[in-house]
Each structure stands twice: as C-alpha cells, then as structure tokens.
Design a protein around this motif. Structure first.
Motif, PDB file in Angstrom:
ATOM      1  N   GLN A  23       0.806  -1.223   0.000  1.00  0.00           N
ATOM      2  CA  GLN A  23       0.000   0.000   0.000  1.00  0.00           C
ATOM      3  C   GLN A  23       0.838   1.272   0.000  1.00  0.00           C
ATOM      4  O   GLN A  23       0.336   2.344  -0.321  1.00  0.00           O
ATOM      5  CB  GLN A  23      -0.949  -0.008   1.211  1.00  0.00           C
ATOM      6  N   HIS A 118       0.819  -9.418   4.525  1.00  0.00           N
ATOM      7  CA  HIS A 118      -0.309  -8.469   4.537  1.00  0.00           C
ATOM      8  C   HIS A 118      -0.960  -8.514   3.147  1.00  0.00           C
ATOM      9  O   HIS A 118      -0.730  -7.648   2.306  1.00  0.00           O
ATOM     10  CB  HIS A 118       0.183  -7.065   4.898  1.00  0.00           C
ATOM     11  N   ASN A 162      -1.719 -10.830   8.497  1.00  0.00           N
ATOM     12  CA  ASN A 162      -2.701  -9.775   8.714  1.00  0.00           C
ATOM     13  C   ASN A 162      -4.083 -10.242   8.272  1.00  0.00           C
ATOM     14  O   ASN A 162      -4.264 -10.685   7.128  1.00  0.00           O
ATOM     15  CB  ASN A 162      -2.317  -8.533   7.899  1.00  0.00           C
ATOM     16  N   GLU A 163      -5.033 -10.178   9.167  1.00  0.00           N
ATOM     17  CA  GLU A 163      -6.450 -10.400   8.870  1.00  0.00           C
ATOM     18  C   GLU A 163      -6.724 -11.590   7.949  1.00  0.00           C
ATOM     19  O   GLU A 163      -7.256 -11.425   6.845  1.00  0.00           O
ATOM     20  CB  GLU A 163      -7.035  -9.136   8.228  1.00  0.00           C
ATOM     21  N   TYR A 281     -12.771  -1.595  12.830  1.00  0.00           N
ATOM     22  CA  TYR A 281     -13.190  -0.476  12.000  1.00  0.00           C
ATOM     23  C   TYR A 281     -14.702  -0.233  12.026  1.00  0.00           C
ATOM     24  O   TYR A 281     -15.125   0.897  12.065  1.00  0.00           O
ATOM     25  CB  TYR A 281     -12.797  -0.704  10.537  1.00  0.00           C
ATOM     26  N   GLU A 340      -4.579  -2.102  14.321  1.00  0.00           N
ATOM     27  CA  GLU A 340      -5.157  -1.130  13.390  1.00  0.00           C
ATOM     28  C   GLU A 340      -6.476  -0.623  13.940  1.00  0.00           C
ATOM     29  O   GLU A 340      -7.262  -1.388  14.509  1.00  0.00           O
ATOM     30  CB  GLU A 340      -5.461  -1.740  12.007  1.00  0.00           C
ATOM     31  N   TRP A 378      -4.386   3.353  11.877  1.00  0.00           N
ATOM     32  CA  TRP A 378      -4.384   3.174  10.423  1.00  0.00           C
ATOM     33  C   TRP A 378      -4.944   4.434   9.810  1.00  0.00           C
ATOM     34  O   TRP A 378      -6.109   4.705   9.983  1.00  0.00           O
ATOM     35  CB  TRP A 378      -5.223   1.969   9.995  1.00  0.00           C
ATOM     36  N   GLU A 385      -5.549   1.786  -1.359  1.00  0.00           N
ATOM     37  CA  GLU A 385      -6.566   1.080  -0.581  1.00  0.00           C
ATOM     38  C   GLU A 385      -7.149  -0.101  -1.375  1.00  0.00           C
ATOM     39  O   GLU A 385      -8.331  -0.149  -1.678  1.00  0.00           O
ATOM     40  CB  GLU A 385      -7.627   2.084  -0.115  1.00  0.00           C
ATOM     41  N   TRP A 386      -6.308  -1.043  -1.769  1.00  0.00           N
ATOM     42  CA  TRP A 386      -6.731  -2.297  -2.395  1.00  0.00           C
ATOM     43  C   TRP A 386      -7.691  -2.038  -3.553  1.00  0.00           C
ATOM     44  O   TRP A 386      -7.400  -1.204  -4.406  1.00  0.00           O
ATOM     45  CB  TRP A 386      -7.279  -3.255  -1.316  1.00  0.00           C
TER      46      TRP A 386
HETATM   47  C1  BGC Z   1      -6.320  -3.685   6.263  1.00  0.00           C
HETATM   48  C2  BGC Z   1      -5.632  -2.535   5.573  1.00  0.00           C
HETATM   49  C3  BGC Z   1      -6.674  -1.635   4.955  1.00  0.00           C
HETATM   50  C4  BGC Z   1      -7.545  -1.094   6.058  1.00  0.00           C
HETATM   51  C5  BGC Z   1      -8.604  -0.102   5.595  1.00  0.00           C
HETATM   52  C6  BGC Z   1      -7.530  -3.294   7.069  1.00  0.00           C
HETATM   53  O1  BGC Z   1      -8.519  -4.264   6.971  1.00  0.00           O
HETATM   54  O2  BGC Z   1      -5.403  -4.415   7.048  1.00  0.00           O
HETATM   55  O3  BGC Z   1      -4.724  -3.046   4.637  1.00  0.00           O
HETATM   56  O4  BGC Z   1      -6.114  -0.619   4.195  1.00  0.00           O
HETATM   57  O5  BGC Z   1      -8.216  -2.166   6.662  1.00  0.00           O
HETATM   58  O6  BGC Z   1      -9.532  -0.701   4.778  1.00  0.00           O
END
Ligand code: BGC
Length: 462
Positions: A23, A118, A162-163, A281, A340, A378, A385-386
C-alpha cells in the motif's frame, strides 16, 4: 498546558501508526500487481506502481513525520515477493533495504512491529495455487525463516499474518480480491493453511529468537442482527463466529471448525500466540438473504442511526472497540495490541472524534486491567486502498497524500494524535482544544468551582 483530568496510559505503552508494504512502497511485483492489470478490478484501474514511494526512499521522510508525532513505535510489513522473487531465490538487496528501514525506525526512537504477510503473495506462489497449495505453509515458513534470521536483531515483535479472514472472504468468497474465487471449500482450505502457516512461522521465529513476541492480527467486526432480530440472529452468530472467533479459537484449541464444513484437528497449531492483534473499524448488520447463495445466504447491511462509511463500509462506532478488546482478552487471556483502527475520511471531520473515542475505549480496557500494550493507528498517510485504489473517499491518513506530486500535508488529526502520544494519554484540555464537541460526554465535570484550594497553615509566632 495545565491538566485537570487525564486518561493516562501505562509507561512503555506503544503509540504508532500502521502501514503495509504493497500500500505504500510502490514498485511491487506480486499477485496484487497482476490483479490490478485486469481492467475493472480496481477503482479507476489504479495500480500501486508508485503508491507512497517508500521503496524509492520516501520512507525516511515519512518516519520523520511519525517521529514528529511523538510515535514510539511503527507497524510496517515486509513484501514476500521482494525477498523471494523466485522459489528459493533470495534477494539480499531487498533484505538490506528492510534492514535500513528498521534501522531508520530505531534511529528515530520507534520500536518496529513487522507483519510478514499483509494480503500479497509472490507470483510464483500464487501460480502454484497460493494458500490452497499444500506446500503453502512450508513455503511461507521458509520465507519467514530467512527474514527473521536476517532481521531479528532489529525487531522482536512479529505479526505473522494480517487479517486472515478478510483475505479469505474477499479473495475466496466474494471474489473481489485475487485470486477472485467464490468457493467456501477453497476458502476453508486457505484458512487451514494459514493456521498451519502461522503456527509453523511461530515455531520458526521462536527457534531463531526465543524472546521474540509473535502474534497475528484479527479483523473484528461489531456484528448485530438486522431487523427483525429474531429472524436474523442465526446468520449474525455465524458471521460473528467465522470472522471474529474461528481463527483464534483454532489456535487455542488445535481444532479448526469451519461454519459449514467438517472440523479438523491441525497438528502443532496450539499455543502459538504470544499476543493478539485487534483491528477494529466497523459495525455491521447481518441477516438472511435468499438471493445470496454464494455468500451462504447471508447479507451485510449498514446500520442506521450512526455515521457510516463510503460504499459498503459499515457504521463508524469507535467506542465499540472496548467490547472487541474485552471479548478477545476473555477468549485468549493474551496481551493485546490494537494493530489497526482508522476511518475513511477525506475531509478529516470524523477522524478526531474517532481518535478520541477509540483511545478512550482503549484506556477503559487498560483500566479493566486488560493487557493492552500498544495502539497503531491506520494509517500514517493515505495509501493504496486495495480494490478502492486511490479513491479519495477511502483516505485513511493522518497525512493527506497528493499521489501526483507525492506532497504530504498533515491533517488536523495529526496534531491531535501527536499531542495524545506526547502526553501518553488523553486530557480534558486536549479534548477541549481539538474536539470541544466531545468535552461534555468525555469529561462532563470540570467547572472551575470544583478546584480544591489548599491554604497553607498560618505560621505560628514564637
Ligand atoms: C487492512 C488494511 C486496509 C484497512 C482499511 C484493514 O482491513 O489491514 O490493509 O487498508 O483495513 O480498509
């Protein structure tokens, strides 16, 4: 600044930001790079060719920014495709660059946390079937062995994966990320291999550096049943189990039990956690949807009555971080890092209250004696952003980035975060200065009459 009330954090608490190689680095050649070549996969077909130009050297200026925010830690990730561009071919130059990066953090008084996976994979690994490949855990571990042997003198805090459940749902259930599959069978094969990969990596790291602390980062959703709740409780529970509990539970019990498949015992995966990463989040509502067989007849909706993010992003309810920490601690009894937490917010209107509430939630947890050891926001700066590419709606940075000019501009939240980190806490004065709208709810007392005046006794005449 005088302080009248303070949510104080323990000494040695880690304050930092999180980033991920693909990223921010640019110049990566991995499965995401290939995925982005296919038209329509990414918002505006954007690629991470430049991203934030860390590989070209801009990490030093960005580490300066983090240090100027009084961060004493930084979470970065290492790009497997650079270290091992072909099977068993190791790029010593790339390893050297990561040494430089870690050294640059130490030079600025920041402790590194390093993530080893990641979301991205080397092309050769993806071509063999990626995480479905039976050799996947062992191949991942060879890479981990190489990296940790080379870098363990500069890092003792490792995050293996990661996740895993975000990786799996996006790539193998919704088909939105590489490899673009829609198969729960494949998804659970991948989860099983990620469990094996995490555990084998754990053992490899401990063999090289017994004092190193190893964990993984879990993405936790705050899940509620859609209305009517009586109808939707079961799918909500299923998603909660799958996303929030399944992976961790398998590492604690040695038994991997997918929601719609046969449970299996996996060798040597038990007791492979020194700590757990909590990433939180969004709040989501979950319900039945007969039109969605591919996602197990389950539908995700935005909650109502709370701020929500762009696209399918859910509710932004930062104080629910406390619940996530509490649940994770009760399940694992392990130290926790908030690896995060962040908010998509190009105008920086939500980020300050978000920071205040998230940090208060963390402080509450600390004061319940839950062993939360650090907080990584984060993100340090806007990044790739993917599938959303550089869509400004998904700006997560304390620093805004103009991706044309690569100019960074601090958002007001950066100053707020800097003040919090400098103070190692959140004070009534900081809230007053930065987010006065929250003063009443966060520090409801505070009238000057409440001050205790102490009068020294009159000196007695002799
Ligand atoms: C991920 C990040 C991503 C962020 C915001 C997380 O789930 O680890 O790579 O950018 O969320 O979407």
């Amino acid at each position: 600044m005088p302080i009248s009330a303070l949510m104080q954090f323990p000494r040695n608490f880690l304050w930092g930001c999180a980033t991920a190689s693909h990223q921010v680095e640019g110049q990566t050649t991995n499965d995401w790079w290939r995925w982005a070549q296919q038209p329509g996969r990414i918002h505006n077909n954007a690629t991470a060719a430049r991203a934030c130009e860390w590989w070209a050297g801009r990490y030093t200026e960005d580490f300066d920014r983090a240090a100027s925010m009084h961060n004493n830690a930084q979470r970065i990730s290492i790009e497997w495709s650079r270290i091992e561009p072909e099977p068993d071919q190791w790029d010593e130059y790339a390893i050297g660059r990561y040494r430089d990066m870690l050294q640059a953090l130490h030079d600025r008084g920041m402790k590194p946390m390093v993530t080893l996976h990641h979301f991205t994979n080397p092309l050769w690994f993806a071509d063999q079937g990626g995480w479905e490949w039976e050799q996947a855990p062992e191949r991942f571990t060879r890479y981990v062995h190489k990296v940790v042997t080379a870098l363990h003198d500069l890092c003792d805090l490792w995050c293996t994966i990661n996740e895993p459940l975000v990786y799996v749902t996006q790539g193998y259930i919704f088909g939105k990320w590489p490899p673009g599959k829609r198969s729960t069978g494949a998804a659970w094969r991948v989860v099983a291999n990620m469990l094996r990969g995490h555990a084998a990596a754990y053992h490899a790291i401990k063999a090289i550096a017994p004092a190193a602390q190893v964990g993984f980062a879990a993405h936790l959703l705050d899940i509620h049943p859609s209305a009517p709740a009586w109808l939707n409780r079961t799918p909500a529970r299923t998603v909660d189990y799958t996303m929030n509990q399944m992976f961790t539970r398998a590492l604690l019990t040695g038994r991997f039990a997918p929601p719609n498949g046969r449970a299996v015992r996996l060798e040597k995966i038990r007791d492979t956690l020194d700590w757990v990463g909590v990433q939180y989040y969004q709040q989501v509502n979950i319900g039945f949807d007969l039109s969605k067989p591919a996602s197990l007849f389950i539908n995700q909706r935005k909650p109502t009555g709370v701020p929500v993010g762009p696209g399918s992003w859910g509710g932004i309810v930062p104080d629910r971080l406390f619940k996530q920490i509490e649940r994770m601690y009760r399940a694992t009894r392990k130290p926790i890092y908030i690896t995060e937490a962040g908010v998509p917010d190009p105008t920086d209107t939500l980020r300050m209250p978000y920071l205040a509430e998230t940090i208060r939630a963390t402080w509450r947890a600390v004061n319940f004696n839950y062993p939360v050891r650090g907080f990584f926001f984060w993100s340090l700066l806007d990044n790739y952003e993917w599938a959303e590419g550089y869509d400004p709606a998904y700006s997560f940075g304390l620093y805004q980035v103009d991706f044309e000019t690569q100019i960074r501009t601090a958002r007001p939240s950066a100053t707020f975060y800097a003040d919090i980190c400098a103070l190692n806490g959140l004070s009534a004065e900081l809230i007053n200065a930065h987010v006065p709208a929250l003063s009443e709810s966060m520090f409801p007392g505070g009238s000057p009459e409440q001050e205790v005046r102490w009068k020294p006794p009159l000196s007695t005449k002799r």
